[in-house]
Design a protein around this motif. Structure first.
Motif, mmCIF file in Angstrom:
data_model
loop_
_atom_site.group_PDB
_atom_site.id
_atom_site.type_symbol
_atom_site.label_atom_id
_atom_site.label_comp_id
_atom_site.label_asym_id
_atom_site.label_seq_id
_atom_site.Cartn_x
_atom_site.Cartn_y
_atom_site.Cartn_z
ATOM 1 N N THR A 186 38.540 47.265 44.440
ATOM 2 C CA THR A 186 38.444 46.620 43.131
ATOM 3 C C THR A 186 37.142 45.842 42.977
ATOM 4 O O THR A 186 36.543 45.820 41.901
ATOM 5 C CB THR A 186 39.644 45.675 42.926
ATOM 6 O OG1 THR A 186 40.849 46.428 42.957
ATOM 7 C CG2 THR A 186 39.550 44.961 41.583
ATOM 8 N N ASN A 187 36.667 45.208 44.036
ATOM 9 C CA ASN A 187 35.411 44.464 43.961
ATOM 10 C C ASN A 187 34.246 45.380 43.622
ATOM 11 O O ASN A 187 33.342 45.004 42.867
ATOM 12 C CB ASN A 187 35.133 43.744 45.283
ATOM 13 C CG ASN A 187 36.006 42.523 45.472
ATOM 14 O OD1 ASN A 187 36.192 41.725 44.553
ATOM 15 N ND2 ASN A 187 36.568 42.363 46.666
ATOM 16 N N GLN A 188 34.276 46.583 44.175
ATOM 17 C CA GLN A 188 33.206 47.539 43.886
ATOM 18 C C GLN A 188 33.240 47.974 42.420
ATOM 19 O O GLN A 188 32.191 48.151 41.792
ATOM 20 C CB GLN A 188 33.334 48.765 44.800
ATOM 21 C CG GLN A 188 32.858 48.551 46.225
ATOM 22 C CD GLN A 188 33.833 47.744 47.065
ATOM 23 O OE1 GLN A 188 34.960 47.448 46.635
ATOM 24 N NE2 GLN A 188 33.425 47.403 48.275
ATOM 25 N N ALA A 235 34.398 46.163 39.889
ATOM 26 C CA ALA A 235 33.931 45.031 39.085
ATOM 27 C C ALA A 235 32.412 44.897 39.164
ATOM 28 O O ALA A 235 31.739 44.658 38.144
ATOM 29 C CB ALA A 235 34.611 43.744 39.564
ATOM 30 N N ALA A 236 31.845 45.067 40.353
ATOM 31 C CA ALA A 236 30.393 44.984 40.519
ATOM 32 C C ALA A 236 29.693 46.110 39.772
ATOM 33 O O ALA A 236 28.651 45.917 39.133
ATOM 34 C CB ALA A 236 30.031 45.034 42.003
ATOM 35 N N PRO A 238 38.892 39.546 38.060
ATOM 36 C CA PRO A 238 38.375 40.837 38.531
ATOM 37 C C PRO A 238 39.322 42.012 38.283
ATOM 38 O O PRO A 238 38.875 43.123 38.005
ATOM 39 C CB PRO A 238 38.163 40.607 40.040
ATOM 40 C CG PRO A 238 37.993 39.136 40.178
ATOM 41 C CD PRO A 238 38.877 38.526 39.130
ATOM 42 N N THR A 239 40.635 41.787 38.366
ATOM 43 C CA THR A 239 41.592 42.885 38.173
ATOM 44 C C THR A 239 41.555 43.374 36.729
ATOM 45 O O THR A 239 41.542 44.582 36.456
ATOM 46 C CB THR A 239 43.018 42.436 38.536
ATOM 47 O OG1 THR A 239 43.045 42.041 39.907
ATOM 48 C CG2 THR A 239 44.004 43.579 38.325
ATOM 49 N N ILE A 259 32.092 38.688 46.764
ATOM 50 C CA ILE A 259 31.812 40.068 47.160
ATOM 51 C C ILE A 259 31.254 40.870 45.988
ATOM 52 O O ILE A 259 30.238 41.568 46.113
ATOM 53 C CB ILE A 259 33.080 40.740 47.722
ATOM 54 C CG1 ILE A 259 33.540 40.018 48.990
ATOM 55 C CG2 ILE A 259 32.827 42.217 48.009
ATOM 56 C CD1 ILE A 259 34.847 40.556 49.556
ATOM 57 N N SER A 260 31.898 40.751 44.844
ATOM 58 C CA SER A 260 31.456 41.490 43.658
ATOM 59 C C SER A 260 30.043 41.080 43.253
ATOM 60 O O SER A 260 29.231 41.926 42.840
ATOM 61 C CB SER A 260 32.411 41.256 42.486
ATOM 62 O OG SER A 260 33.698 41.751 42.766
ATOM 63 N N GLU A 294 36.380 34.060 44.785
ATOM 64 C CA GLU A 294 36.897 35.401 44.509
ATOM 65 C C GLU A 294 35.829 36.337 43.951
ATOM 66 O O GLU A 294 36.021 37.565 43.917
ATOM 67 C CB GLU A 294 38.075 35.332 43.528
ATOM 68 C CG GLU A 294 37.742 34.819 42.134
ATOM 69 C CD GLU A 294 37.902 33.313 41.995
ATOM 70 O OE1 GLU A 294 38.113 32.838 40.860
ATOM 71 O OE2 GLU A 294 37.818 32.620 43.030
ATOM 72 N N ASN A 295 34.687 35.783 43.511
ATOM 73 C CA ASN A 295 33.610 36.606 42.948
ATOM 74 C C ASN A 295 32.496 36.917 43.950
ATOM 75 O O ASN A 295 31.565 37.656 43.626
ATOM 76 C CB ASN A 295 32.981 35.901 41.738
ATOM 77 C CG ASN A 295 33.906 35.839 40.542
ATOM 78 O OD1 ASN A 295 34.849 36.611 40.436
ATOM 79 N ND2 ASN A 295 33.645 34.907 39.643
ATOM 80 N N LEU A 335 29.501 37.053 36.426
ATOM 81 C CA LEU A 335 30.301 36.629 37.577
ATOM 82 C C LEU A 335 29.763 35.309 38.113
ATOM 83 O O LEU A 335 28.585 35.219 38.481
ATOM 84 C CB LEU A 335 30.255 37.694 38.692
ATOM 85 C CG LEU A 335 30.901 39.050 38.363
ATOM 86 C CD1 LEU A 335 30.580 40.062 39.462
ATOM 87 C CD2 LEU A 335 32.414 38.910 38.205
#
Length: 463
Positions: free
Chosen positions: A274-276, A278-279, A48-49, A360-361, A357-358, A351
């Motif tokens: 960061t999740n937002q 990536a999404a 994700p990063t 939330i995204s 780790e995925n 994803l």
């Protein structure tokens, strides 16, 4: 013939002529976005990063590059109108000056991309993500010049109805890019593992390959070599040089306004997390893929309208514009249904929902894709109507519509909905939808009033 113009063409004949010209362009655009999709997909494999960093980098690269591309795209209506008026010398001069403009813009864009990390930090982005993004841009900057040089060549090919070669070149680029990414991002085939820097190198290399292939085709194909586009390449034509900027700057600003709106949305997503980001990258990727169909069709629309203007046929302008609009609305209605009915199936292509780790995204991407479904029709409409107006060399007022719709309405609505009302990423996407809607309505009304506004006569006088 796909580039024929006849005031007596029936709606069915216009539909056929448009589709014959457009289908390779549509597939080429879909193939083109697959170049970027390959990058996003493989960046996602890094985590994700890295995906967030790649998204941040392209949120700057794409608006700036598309702004330059928009300027050089002025060669499309200029060449189409010249061919409609049977002015071969004008075609040759426009292509040459298009190369001049592309070179100047590439020189101006490079320093901005080389100093991107400073801008990201000023805008409050994560330092690690910003550093990774700059690593990609250091090498991706090499894609700008060839990416702009290919535009005058593509304009010539489109206006002569030869669009399949554009498709072949783009498909070849996909395979070259995929191999380059696989080798350089992950260190396969004996190459070093360069991660995002490797993606940047691959992007630059494939753009040079595609530009050289297009140039060789135009230089050696019997249909085009008579234009002698490289003869006296150094000879200036300052009036035409200025005309490209006069027509093209509003086109570039219009493209930058829309893509920049999505780029600022990435920045606002970064303020949330960061999740937002990536999404957002995943949902925006599907919206972008869907948009490639009206984008490819819009290139044919500009040519069809430009040919009608050059040959003095108002009825051809009318049929070309409305035919393309209805085709676009039919397709975008289908993508709207797909985004609403099967978002999870789509998102899991990028994803893996089974990885913690995925989680939330993944959920956020599904929500964002639901909002993207709402603006499919207006996104397609604003693209086609803008292209129809470009075919008449009408670019300044459409630029104003875009700036108002995207930046005066879209982004403020997104900010207020996202942060004031607490809708976060969903609110930001609702802002995007509102901006596209305003632009679509305004552009459609302007095309409908084209005769009352005397747009075709103004285009003929400009040519």
């Amino acid at each position: 013939m796909p580039n024929s113009i006849n005031a007596q063409l029936t709606w069915g004949q216009e539909l056929r002529a448009t589709l014959v010209l457009a289908w390779p362009l549509i597939i080429a655009q879909v193939a083109g976005i697959l170049l970027f999709t390959t990058d996003v997909l493989m960046m996602g494999w890094l985590g994700p990063t890295h995906l967030a960093a790649g998204t941040l980098a392209t949120s700057l690269l794409h608006p700036i590059f598309l702004g330059g591309l928009g300027v050089v795209t002025a060669t499309a209506p200029m060449i189409a109108q010249a061919i409609g008026a049977r002015q071969s010398r004008s075609v040759r001069r426009t292509v040459r000056q298009g190369f001049w403009v592309a070179t100047l813009l590439a020189v101006l864009i490079a320093p901005l991309l080389y100093n991107a990390e400073r801008l990201f930090l000023v805008l409050g982005q994560d330092p690690e993500v910003s550093a990774l993004a700059q690593g990609y841009l250091y090498f991706a900057v090499g894609a700008v010049w060839p990416g702009l040089l290919i535009v005058p060549l593509r304009s010539l090919l489109q206006s002569r109805g030869n669009t399949t070669i554009i498709l072949y070149i783009t498909v070849a680029g996909i395979f070259v890019n995929a191999l380059g990414n696989y080798a350089l991002i992950f260190g396969n085939f004996g190459f070093p593992r360069l991660e995002l820097a490797g993606a940047g190198i691959s992007t630059s290399f494939v753009n040079w390959v595609m530009a050289l292939l297009a140039l060789l085709f135009v230089l050696f194909h019997k249909r085009y070599r008579r234009f002698h586009i490289l003869v006296r390449l150094w000879k200036p034509d300052w009036q035409r040089f200025r005309d490209i900027f006069r027509i093209g700057i509003p086109i570039g600003l219009t493209l930058m306004a829309e893509v920049g709106m999505f780029g600022v949305a990435v920045i606002m997503m970064g303020w949330i997390g960061t999740n937002q980001v990536a999404a957002h990258a995943v949902a925006a990727q599907f919206a972008a893929i869907a948009f490639m169909v009206p984008l490819g069709l819009s290139q044919a629309t500009t040519v069809r309208v430009g040919l009608a203007v050059g040959s003095g046929h108002p009825e051809g302008v009318r049929k070309a514009g409305w035919t393309s609009l209805w085709l676009t609305l039919a397709f975008m209605a289908a993508t709207c249904a797909l985004f609403l009915l099967a978002p999870g199936v789509l998102v899991q292509l990028f994803l893996d929902p089974l990885k913690p780790e995925n989680a939330i995204s993944f959920g956020l991407a599904i929500a964002y894709l639901g909002v993207a479904a709402l603006f499919q029709l207006v996104d397609g409409a604003q693209c086609i109507m803008g292209a129809a107006l470009r075919g008449m060399s009408d670019t300044r007022i459409p630029m104003v519509f875009a700036l108002v719709g995207y930046w005066v309405i879209g982004l403020p609505v997104g900010y207020v909905a996202g942060f004031t009302f607490g809708l976060e990423g969903v609110g930001i996407w609702l802002g995007l939808a509102s901006g596209l809607t305003v632009a679509a309505v305004a552009l459609t009304i302007r095309f409908a009033l084209r005769e009352r506004l005397n747009l075709m006569s103004k285009a003929g006088a400009a040519g």
